[in-house]
Design a protein around this motif. Structure first.
Motif, short mmCIF file in Angstrom:
data_model
loop_
_atom_site.label_atom_id
_atom_site.label_comp_id
_atom_site.label_asym_id
_atom_site.label_seq_id
_atom_site.Cartn_x
_atom_site.Cartn_y
_atom_site.Cartn_z
N GLN A 157 53.79 20.71 -20.92
CA GLN A 157 54.42 21.75 -21.72
C GLN A 157 54.30 21.44 -23.22
O GLN A 157 54.01 22.32 -24.03
CB GLN A 157 55.90 21.88 -21.33
CG GLN A 157 56.13 22.30 -19.90
CD GLN A 157 55.55 23.65 -19.58
OE1 GLN A 157 55.75 24.61 -20.31
NE2 GLN A 157 54.78 23.73 -18.51
N LEU A 158 54.52 20.18 -23.57
CA LEU A 158 54.41 19.79 -24.97
C LEU A 158 52.97 19.88 -25.47
O LEU A 158 52.74 20.17 -26.64
CB LEU A 158 54.98 18.37 -25.16
CG LEU A 158 56.50 18.26 -24.95
CD1 LEU A 158 56.92 16.80 -24.84
CD2 LEU A 158 57.25 18.96 -26.07
N GLN A 159 52.01 19.66 -24.58
CA GLN A 159 50.60 19.81 -24.95
C GLN A 159 50.29 21.25 -25.31
O GLN A 159 49.52 21.51 -26.24
CB GLN A 159 49.69 19.34 -23.81
CG GLN A 159 48.21 19.35 -24.17
CD GLN A 159 47.88 18.39 -25.29
OE1 GLN A 159 48.10 17.19 -25.16
NE2 GLN A 159 47.37 18.90 -26.41
N GLN A 160 50.89 22.20 -24.61
CA GLN A 160 50.70 23.61 -24.96
C GLN A 160 51.17 23.89 -26.38
O GLN A 160 50.52 24.62 -27.14
CB GLN A 160 51.43 24.52 -23.98
CG GLN A 160 50.83 24.55 -22.60
CD GLN A 160 51.60 25.47 -21.67
OE1 GLN A 160 52.22 26.44 -22.09
NE2 GLN A 160 51.56 25.15 -20.38
N LEU A 161 52.31 23.29 -26.74
CA LEU A 161 52.82 23.47 -28.11
C LEU A 161 51.89 22.81 -29.13
O LEU A 161 51.62 23.36 -30.19
CB LEU A 161 54.24 22.92 -28.22
CG LEU A 161 55.28 23.70 -27.41
CD1 LEU A 161 56.61 22.95 -27.39
CD2 LEU A 161 55.46 25.10 -27.99
N GLU A 162 51.40 21.62 -28.79
CA GLU A 162 50.45 20.96 -29.70
C GLU A 162 49.19 21.82 -29.87
O GLU A 162 48.69 21.99 -30.99
CB GLU A 162 50.08 19.57 -29.18
CG GLU A 162 49.13 18.84 -30.09
CD GLU A 162 48.82 17.43 -29.65
OE1 GLU A 162 47.66 17.01 -29.84
OE2 GLU A 162 49.72 16.75 -29.11
N ASN A 163 48.69 22.37 -28.77
CA ASN A 163 47.49 23.22 -28.84
C ASN A 163 47.72 24.44 -29.72
O ASN A 163 46.78 24.95 -30.33
CB ASN A 163 47.07 23.66 -27.44
CG ASN A 163 46.59 22.50 -26.58
OD1 ASN A 163 46.34 21.40 -27.07
ND2 ASN A 163 46.50 22.74 -25.29
N ALA A 164 48.97 24.89 -29.80
CA ALA A 164 49.31 26.05 -30.63
C ALA A 164 49.64 25.64 -32.07
O ALA A 164 49.98 26.49 -32.89
CB ALA A 164 50.50 26.80 -30.02
N GLY A 165 49.54 24.34 -32.36
CA GLY A 165 49.80 23.86 -33.71
C GLY A 165 51.26 23.59 -34.03
O GLY A 165 51.62 23.46 -35.20
N ASN A 194 52.07 15.45 -31.58
CA ASN A 194 52.87 16.46 -32.27
C ASN A 194 54.37 16.21 -32.13
O ASN A 194 55.17 17.06 -32.50
CB ASN A 194 52.54 17.86 -31.71
CG ASN A 194 52.93 18.01 -30.25
OD1 ASN A 194 52.82 17.08 -29.46
ND2 ASN A 194 53.37 19.20 -29.88
N LEU A 195 54.73 15.05 -31.64
CA LEU A 195 56.14 14.76 -31.38
C LEU A 195 56.77 14.00 -32.54
O LEU A 195 56.21 13.01 -33.02
CB LEU A 195 56.31 13.96 -30.09
CG LEU A 195 55.72 14.60 -28.83
CD1 LEU A 195 55.94 13.69 -27.63
CD2 LEU A 195 56.29 15.98 -28.61
N ILE A 196 57.93 14.46 -32.95
CA ILE A 196 58.77 13.76 -33.92
C ILE A 196 59.90 13.17 -33.08
O ILE A 196 60.75 13.90 -32.56
CB ILE A 196 59.30 14.72 -35.00
CG1 ILE A 196 58.14 15.38 -35.74
CG2 ILE A 196 60.25 13.98 -35.95
CD1 ILE A 196 58.54 16.60 -36.55
#
Length: 184
Positions: free
Chosen positions: A15-23, A68-70
């Protein structure tokens, strides 16, 4: 147990990879309220908690490749250095409390206890709260919370009066989403 944790990390990583892919960057707060024994991840003490946090960090960043994780490390209301995995695994430190409806205290003592553990190189978040501290008192006390995350429902509307919410969200010390620059 290890396979269950890896399976869950795989699911959330997808799920987090999808967010990274979306920037999109994500403020990621796994295993919150560190030090509290009401969650399984803190029940066995700081050493086990830190092993779990570091494993999760390594797995999600080095194995799954997420960048993309803080990483927000959230203590409970009593920050305890035994539950701190180390600054190389944490981007933002934090603590939480529910000070009681209408208590808009800046929570300076809790901020200072968190600062004593995470040090000056990490911003500190009030990562979970009911009442929102008074921004003017935050400034005058030196409680430099980088963000607050008011819990849902009644904590927003009962712990905070309507006039206090208007005051907070219109205060010059508080930045709301509509005031952010375009990061694109």
């Amino acid at each position: 147990m290890a396979l269950l944790i890896i399976s869950r990390l795989d699911g959330v990583s997808a799920q987090l990879q999808q967010l990274e892919n979306a920037g999109a960057a994500v403020i990621w707060r796994p295993y919150h309220e560190a030090g509290g024994t009401w969650f399984w991840w803190s029940m066995e003490g700081g050493s086990q908690y830190n092993r779990l946090w570091r494993f999760t960090y390594d797995y999600m960043t080095n194995v799954k490749g997420l960048d993309n994780l803080i990483w927000l490390h959230g203590f409970n209301g009593e920050p305890n250095s035994a539950f701190y995995p180390g600054s190389q695994y944490v981007d933002i430190g934090g603590a939480d409390t529910y000070a009681g409806d209408g208590n808009y205290d800046p929570l300076k003592a809790m901020f200072d206890r968190t600062y004593a553990v995470v040090g000056p190189s990490r911003p500190i978040a009030l990562h979970e709260n009911g009442p929102i501290p008074d921004p003017a008192r935050l400034q005058s006390s030196g409680a430099r919370w980088v963000l607050f995350n008011t819990w849902h429902g009644n904590h927003l509307t009962v712990s905070n009066s309507t006039s206090h919410l208007r005051y907070v969200y219109n205060h010059a010390h508080v930045i709301t989403r509509d005031e952010l620059p375009d990061f694109g």
